[in-house]
Design a protein around this motif. Sequence first.
Motif, PDB file in Angstrom:
ATOM      1  N   LYS A 205       0.771  -1.150   0.194  1.00  0.00           N
ATOM      2  CA  LYS A 205      -0.120  -0.087   0.006  1.00  0.00           C
ATOM      3  C   LYS A 205       0.918   1.241  -0.120  1.00  0.00           C
ATOM      4  O   LYS A 205       1.790   1.304   0.877  1.00  0.00           O
ATOM      5  CB  LYS A 205      -0.953   0.041   1.255  1.00  0.00           C
ATOM      6  CG  LYS A 205      -1.907   1.244   1.300  1.00  0.00           C
ATOM      7  CD  LYS A 205      -3.023   0.918   2.316  1.00  0.00           C
ATOM      8  CE  LYS A 205      -4.271   1.864   2.139  1.00  0.00           C
ATOM      9  NZ  LYS A 205      -3.754   3.324   2.542  1.00  0.00           N
TER      10      LYS A 205
ATOM     11  N   GLY B 162      -4.037  -4.912  -3.076  1.00  0.00           N
ATOM     12  CA  GLY B 162      -3.033  -5.014  -1.858  1.00  0.00           C
ATOM     13  C   GLY B 162      -2.659  -6.348  -1.729  1.00  0.00           C
ATOM     14  O   GLY B 162      -3.320  -7.260  -2.086  1.00  0.00           O
TER      15      GLY B 162
ATOM     16  N   GLU C  40      -7.444  -0.775   1.129  1.00  0.00           N
ATOM     17  CA  GLU C  40      -6.954  -0.360  -0.562  1.00  0.00           C
ATOM     18  C   GLU C  40      -7.607   0.870  -0.919  1.00  0.00           C
ATOM     19  O   GLU C  40      -8.669   1.207  -0.525  1.00  0.00           O
ATOM     20  CB  GLU C  40      -7.369  -1.903  -1.192  1.00  0.00           C
ATOM     21  CG  GLU C  40      -6.885  -3.047  -0.745  1.00  0.00           C
ATOM     22  CD  GLU C  40      -7.543  -4.179  -1.280  1.00  0.00           C
ATOM     23  OE1 GLU C  40      -6.825  -5.026  -1.886  1.00  0.00           O
ATOM     24  OE2 GLU C  40      -8.663  -4.206  -1.415  1.00  0.00           O
TER      25      GLU C  40
END
Length: 341
Positions: free
Chosen positions: A81, A206, A226
């Motif tokens: 991320k 992610g 995400e």
Amino acid sequence: MRVDLFDFALPQENIALRPAVPRDSAKLLLAADDMLSDHRVSDLPRLLSDKDILVFNDTKVIPAQLQGRRGEATIGATLHKRIDLRRWQAFIRNAKRLKPGQEIDFGQDVFAIAEARLADGSFVLHFQGEEPVEVLLGRAGTMPLPPYIASKRDIDERDAADYQTMFAKEEGAVAAPTAALHFTDGLIAALDAAGIGRETLTLHVGAGTFLPVKVDETDDHQMHSEWGRIEQQMADRLNAARASGGRIIAVGTTSLRLLESATGEDGIITPFEGDTDIFITPGYKFCAIDGLMTNFHLPKSTLFMLVSALMGLETMQAAYAHAIAEDYRFYSYGDSSLLLP
């Protein structure tokens, strides 16, 4: 709900290590009207109607897998991320040999400082220098194939193309929206000819999507967030299509999760930009979508819970048992399903 309710036995030979060639020749299991039927992905134009709209995720997978050293220790990193232009959250292998403030040498003149260790065990990595992080990853990174593939064979040049959808445009994902891997130029042309619409949104998938559920009860599981975006014009078009009797078919659980995150109980899809950590389990009321095209998921995974919420646990248990008996190929490079509740 108990997590073990979502368990099932999958033979290792059903795990796909390469995609079908051509991509749209993959099998497609249709679950609709309490019936299961076997098809090919290339059959989609005749399985849908000219009022339906397919919603794709245009995220692009970056080479987010890194291998480096911290002193004599080997350190592996999987970015999952983005925080800002130079910092990413990352899952670390051999994390016991890494402390905040230490530098990792990933080779190819790529260095990162482990700024902090987070509560979930991941680290914040701050990439050094002035070159964009995307340039650094292009030099030192590899495609982040899921563990159930990477543990069985080496990542090679084919994966750079195989693990990217034809819609990939917005860089930032560390896992592919795999339902869309099945689409080809020929299939899109056939869908267009049949009058079936399509739209795209962006959700940067992610690595948390592959994390096992380690708790006994679904209420105790913490989803990773995400980042996603739905633009106003697309939301307007989807709302208009649904108001005129059309169906919104999400291509992939990523598209579904973002659409549901952007939709209220009134069924109106609104513009969205930001993080979502939506966790969908049986009992959830779907507001945005009328169907889902998706691959076959891992036992006890959040994604198998999601499809069970959409179709019912017993229906999905029957569908997966059928798929195993009929030699469907599972997971990211595997076959697909079309779920129409």
